[in-house]
Design an enzyme around this catalytic site. Structure first.
Site, PDB file in Angstrom:
ATOM      1  N   LYS A 179      13.449  -0.110 -19.825  1.00 35.91           N
ATOM      2  CA  LYS A 179      14.270  -1.324 -19.760  1.00 35.91           C
ATOM      3  C   LYS A 179      14.826  -1.634 -21.147  1.00 35.91           C
ATOM      4  O   LYS A 179      14.124  -1.434 -22.140  1.00 35.91           O
ATOM      5  CB  LYS A 179      13.408  -2.526 -19.335  1.00 35.91           C
ATOM      6  CG  LYS A 179      13.043  -2.588 -17.875  1.00 35.91           C
ATOM      7  CD  LYS A 179      12.202  -3.842 -17.608  1.00 35.91           C
ATOM      8  CE  LYS A 179      11.702  -3.906 -16.182  1.00 35.91           C
ATOM      9  NZ  LYS A 179      12.747  -4.172 -15.186  1.00 35.91           N
ATOM     10  N   ASP A 197       5.119  -9.453 -14.519  1.00 36.92           N
ATOM     11  CA  ASP A 197       5.368  -8.591 -13.365  1.00 36.92           C
ATOM     12  C   ASP A 197       4.125  -8.452 -12.468  1.00 36.92           C
ATOM     13  O   ASP A 197       4.147  -7.730 -11.477  1.00 36.92           O
ATOM     14  CB  ASP A 197       5.876  -7.221 -13.829  1.00 36.92           C
ATOM     15  CG  ASP A 197       6.846  -6.595 -12.839  1.00 36.92           C
ATOM     16  OD1 ASP A 197       7.389  -7.334 -11.993  1.00 36.92           O
ATOM     17  OD2 ASP A 197       7.041  -5.365 -12.899  1.00 36.92           O
ATOM     18  N   ASP A 208       5.741  -4.190 -17.255  1.00 34.85           N
ATOM     19  CA  ASP A 208       6.732  -3.253 -16.727  1.00 34.85           C
ATOM     20  C   ASP A 208       7.729  -2.898 -17.824  1.00 34.85           C
ATOM     21  O   ASP A 208       8.673  -3.644 -18.081  1.00 34.85           O
ATOM     22  CB  ASP A 208       7.448  -3.889 -15.519  1.00 34.85           C
ATOM     23  CG  ASP A 208       8.441  -2.935 -14.868  1.00 34.85           C
ATOM     24  OD1 ASP A 208       8.450  -1.745 -15.250  1.00 34.85           O
ATOM     25  OD2 ASP A 208       9.187  -3.388 -13.973  1.00 34.85           O
ATOM     26  N   ARG A 228       7.535  -1.174  -5.689  1.00 35.30           N
ATOM     27  CA  ARG A 228       7.498  -0.766  -4.278  1.00 35.30           C
ATOM     28  C   ARG A 228       6.569   0.434  -4.079  1.00 35.30           C
ATOM     29  O   ARG A 228       6.032   0.635  -3.009  1.00 35.30           O
ATOM     30  CB  ARG A 228       8.919  -0.509  -3.772  1.00 35.30           C
ATOM     31  CG  ARG A 228       9.622   0.670  -4.376  1.00 35.30           C
ATOM     32  CD  ARG A 228      11.132   0.612  -4.166  1.00 35.30           C
ATOM     33  NE  ARG A 228      11.766  -0.395  -5.035  1.00 35.30           N
ATOM     34  CZ  ARG A 228      13.049  -0.734  -4.968  1.00 35.30           C
ATOM     35  NH1 ARG A 228      13.853  -0.168  -4.078  1.00 35.30           N
ATOM     36  NH2 ARG A 228      13.536  -1.644  -5.790  1.00 35.30           N
ATOM     37  N   LYS A 242       1.810  -7.580  -5.968  1.00 36.62           N
ATOM     38  CA  LYS A 242       2.196  -6.625  -7.022  1.00 36.62           C
ATOM     39  C   LYS A 242       1.487  -7.011  -8.312  1.00 36.62           C
ATOM     40  O   LYS A 242       1.676  -8.112  -8.837  1.00 36.62           O
ATOM     41  CB  LYS A 242       3.722  -6.657  -7.217  1.00 36.62           C
ATOM     42  CG  LYS A 242       4.218  -5.791  -8.396  1.00 36.62           C
ATOM     43  CD  LYS A 242       5.747  -5.733  -8.464  1.00 36.62           C
ATOM     44  CE  LYS A 242       6.242  -5.065  -9.745  1.00 36.62           C
ATOM     45  NZ  LYS A 242       7.716  -5.009  -9.845  1.00 36.62           N
ATOM     46  N   ASP A 258      11.811   2.564 -12.948  1.00 38.84           N
ATOM     47  CA  ASP A 258      11.695   1.104 -13.052  1.00 38.84           C
ATOM     48  C   ASP A 258      11.534   0.447 -11.669  1.00 38.84           C
ATOM     49  O   ASP A 258      11.218  -0.721 -11.574  1.00 38.84           O
ATOM     50  CB  ASP A 258      12.934   0.550 -13.768  1.00 38.84           C
ATOM     51  CG  ASP A 258      12.740  -0.869 -14.266  1.00 38.84           C
ATOM     52  OD1 ASP A 258      11.583  -1.356 -14.216  1.00 38.84           O
ATOM     53  OD2 ASP A 258      13.736  -1.484 -14.702  1.00 38.84           O
ATOM     54  N   GLU A 298       9.125   0.587  -9.706  1.00 31.65           N
ATOM     55  CA  GLU A 298       7.726   1.012  -9.569  1.00 31.65           C
ATOM     56  C   GLU A 298       6.929   0.121  -8.624  1.00 31.65           C
ATOM     57  O   GLU A 298       5.952   0.554  -8.029  1.00 31.65           O
ATOM     58  CB  GLU A 298       7.055   1.036 -10.954  1.00 31.65           C
ATOM     59  CG  GLU A 298       6.529  -0.316 -11.474  1.00 31.65           C
ATOM     60  CD  GLU A 298       7.607  -1.377 -11.668  1.00 31.65           C
ATOM     61  OE1 GLU A 298       8.780  -1.010 -11.838  1.00 31.65           O
ATOM     62  OE2 GLU A 298       7.273  -2.582 -11.641  1.00 31.65           O
TER      63      GLU A 298
HETATM   64  N1  BES Z   1       9.891  -5.973 -12.191  1.00 29.71           N
HETATM   65  C1  BES Z   1      11.212  -5.569 -11.891  1.00 29.71           C
HETATM   66  C2  BES Z   1      12.028  -6.591 -11.126  1.00 29.71           C
HETATM   67  C3  BES Z   1      12.355  -7.870 -11.828  1.00 29.71           C
HETATM   68  C4  BES Z   1      13.223  -7.906 -12.881  1.00 29.71           C
HETATM   69  C5  BES Z   1      11.835  -9.054 -11.313  1.00 29.71           C
HETATM   70  C6  BES Z   1      13.540  -9.115 -13.471  1.00 29.71           C
HETATM   71  C7  BES Z   1      12.169 -10.249 -11.892  1.00 29.71           C
HETATM   72  C8  BES Z   1      13.011 -10.271 -12.973  1.00 29.71           C
HETATM   73  C9  BES Z   1      11.207  -4.313 -11.037  1.00 29.71           C
HETATM   74  O1  BES Z   1      10.153  -3.443 -11.231  1.00 29.71           O
HETATM   75  C10 BES Z   1      12.482  -3.592 -11.347  1.00 29.71           C
HETATM   76  O2  BES Z   1      12.697  -3.270 -12.479  1.00 29.71           O
HETATM   77  N2  BES Z   1      13.313  -3.415 -10.334  1.00 29.71           N
HETATM   78  C11 BES Z   1      14.577  -2.769 -10.508  1.00 29.71           C
HETATM   79  C12 BES Z   1      14.772  -1.870  -9.316  1.00 29.71           C
HETATM   80  C13 BES Z   1      15.990  -0.979  -9.420  1.00 29.71           C
HETATM   81  C14 BES Z   1      15.797   0.021 -10.536  1.00 29.71           C
HETATM   82  C15 BES Z   1      16.180  -0.290  -8.089  1.00 29.71           C
HETATM   83  C16 BES Z   1      15.664  -3.851 -10.548  1.00 29.71           C
HETATM   84  O3  BES Z   1      15.603  -4.799  -9.776  1.00 29.71           O
HETATM   85  O4  BES Z   1      16.562  -3.712 -11.364  1.00 29.71           O
HETATM   86 ZN    ZN Z   2       8.350  -4.326 -11.898  1.00 32.35          ZN
HETATM   87 ZN    ZN Z   3      10.408  -2.081 -12.822  1.00 32.05          ZN
END
Ligand code: BES
Ligand code: ZN
Ligand code: ZN
Length: 459
Positions: A238, A249, A231, A312, A226, A308, A310
């Site tokens: 966020k 990220d 992000d 995947r 990734k 958010d 994104e």
């Molecule tokens: N980059 C984030 C995941 C993340 C957050 C990794 C904090 C490490 C620390 C990812 O893109 C994300 O925001 N995922 C969301 C998905 C949800 C909206 C389904 C998450 O995990 O809250």
């Molecule tokens: Zn992310």
């Molecule tokens: Zn995200």
């Protein structure tokens, strides 16, 4: 980094490594004056004790790495003690306590990393004469990979956008005489990578798909990382506290780059491919929206229920491409979900695997690599959770239960052969300084995989 170790014959401080169990016997070999000084300072081989004993003779160094219980609580026990030594050249006289584990030597070096983009410590201040048993190339490969990984993650997003991330891979390709190619901007649409384009199109720097190929014989291994260079969360923005660390990220891509460097530096007999969808998840008038339905390279439609989620999406198109040349194994690494962090905390890399052989090689490899991983399941009954009413897939199932698992299941939909796929949901960051792991970007899982690959692939 050709000269990781100090040249043999360099004038070095003789260094004795003790555990709490062996300290007495080691000290008994020293002169009376040296023993007295050690005693005076209470040196007993405890974890992270370090002492320079300067009696009438040449100075010697004593390092304590504790007992089994103390060592279990951390990694890089040698680094914990060595951090207290003054700059200089050290040579081990007694290193049985390290049990020939090269990763302790890796710890010695990577403990000295400081993020100074324009002045990375090329020649560590605490130098080491190579112990006879150590494989200098292998240790250098691991140390260089760690430094590369940290430098990429620690660079602020303004200096590490999709273009700069691509430059880093281009340089790595040149170093190892690998093939490099890249698809940029609208060309992603023309070549059918709609989700990489949709996520990255709102940013000033165009989205891109980075592709490195190396090796002409052996099993085909494809690494997918990734590469979200920042992000913001997109239109589902966020909050400040959650956005603060999001320059990291692209930690998944930094880890696959580190792993690729180790593989190529040690010339593992594999056909390696590295795919990195590099984008910034930004906010703008042309950003993708909640409830948009995106098409994907594989043809599956995806309802966006959170912009958010994104990672995947961009990984899905890259995984579909990865599958097209039927590799023997595909491995993805990504800072994919907050849920993975809640489950196992910052240190442990949860992984999902369709191959029992890979899982067991990895669970063994992670011990010697001192790089902890833990398996979570591709739990089939949760498949229903990623299926919305009006599209094939949902990128952010409501409620978020089992969030790391549903994200992994989503990715798995895009590979052809689930039995040849593993995915790592990593943190790639240390909030606190620890021996061998300074605060900031860190590799997570890359060394464990590097250790496991030869066993898994019978190389
Ligand atoms: N980059 C984030 C995941 C993340 C957050 C990794 C904090 C490490 C620390 C990812 O893109 C994300 O925001 N995922 C969301 C998905 C949800 C909206 C389904 C998450 O995990 O809250
Ligand atoms: Zn992310
Ligand atoms: Zn995200």
């Amino acid at each position: 980094m050709a000269d990781l170790f100090a040249p043999t014959g360099a004038e070095a401080i003789k260094t004795y490594i003790c555990t709490q169990e062996t300290a007495e016997a080691v000290l008994a070999q020293l002169s009376d004056a040296q023993q007295k000084i050690a005693q005076f300072h209470g040196f007993d081989g405890g974890l992270s004790q370090a002492l320079i004993v300067h009696a009438a003779e040449q100075p010697i160094a004593l390092l304590g790495i504790g007992n089994d219980a103390a060592r279990k609580r951390g990694r890089f026990a040698l680094a914990a003690a060595a951090a207290k030594l003054p700059d200089g050249i050290y040579e081990f006289c007694n290193d049985d306590a390290l049990q020939g584990n090269p990763v302790e030597l890796v710890g010695w070096f990577i403990d000295q990393y400081r993020f100074d983009r324009y002045k990375t410590i090329k020649r560590p201040a605490r130098q080491l004469v190579k112990p006879d048993w150590a494989d200098a190339d292998r240790i250098a490969a691991m140390v260089e990979a760690e430094i590369l990984c940290r430098d990429l993650i620690n660079a602020p997003a303004a200096d590490m956008g999709p273009a700069e991330l691509a430059d880093a891979v281009r340089e790595l390709a040149a170093q190892h005489m690998a093939e490099f190619s890249i698809i940029v901007g609208d060309e992603l649409l023309a070549q059918n990578f709609p989700m990489i384009h949709a996520v990255g199109r709102a940013a000033e720097q165009e989205p891109r798909l980075i592709d490195l190929k190396w090796g002409s014989a052996g099993p085909k291994i494809t690494l997918v990382g990734k590469g979200v260079c920042f992000d913001t969360g997109g239109l589902d923005l966020k909050p400040a506290a959650s956005m603060a660390l999001m320059k990291k990220d692209m930690g998944g891509s930094a880890n696959v780059i580190a792993l690729a460097h180790m593989i190529m530096r040690m010339k593992l007999p594999v056909q390696l491919r590295v795919l990195i969808p590099a984008v910034e998840n930004a906010v703008s008038g042309n950003a993708f929206r909640p409830k948009d339905i995106l098409n994907s390279r594989k043809g599956l439609s995806v309802e966006i229920n959170n912009t958010d989620a994104e990672g995947r999406l961009v990984l899905a198109d890259a995984l579909a491409l990865a599958s097209e040349d039927n590799p023997d194994f595909i491995l993805s690494m990504a800072t994919l979900t907050g849920a993975a962090r809640v489950a196992v905390g910052p240190d442990i890399a949860p992984f999902f695997s369709g191959s029992d052989a890979f899982s067991s090689a990895l669970l063994l490899g992670c011990h010697s690599a001192q790089d902890p991983v833990w398996e979570l399941p591709f739990w089939d009954p949760y498949e229903a959770m990623i299926e919305p009413d009006i599209a094939d897939l949902d990128n952010a199932p409501a409620g978020g239960l089992g969030g790391a698992i549903t994200a992994a299941l989503f990715l798995r939909r895009f590979v052809n052969d689930p039995e040849k796929y593993a995915h790592f949901d990593i943190f790639a960051w240390s909030a606190q300084n620890a021996p061998g792991r300074p605060k900031g970007g860190n590799s997570t899982g890359a060394r464990a995989v590097f250790e496991a690959l030869p066993k898994f692939l019978n190389l």
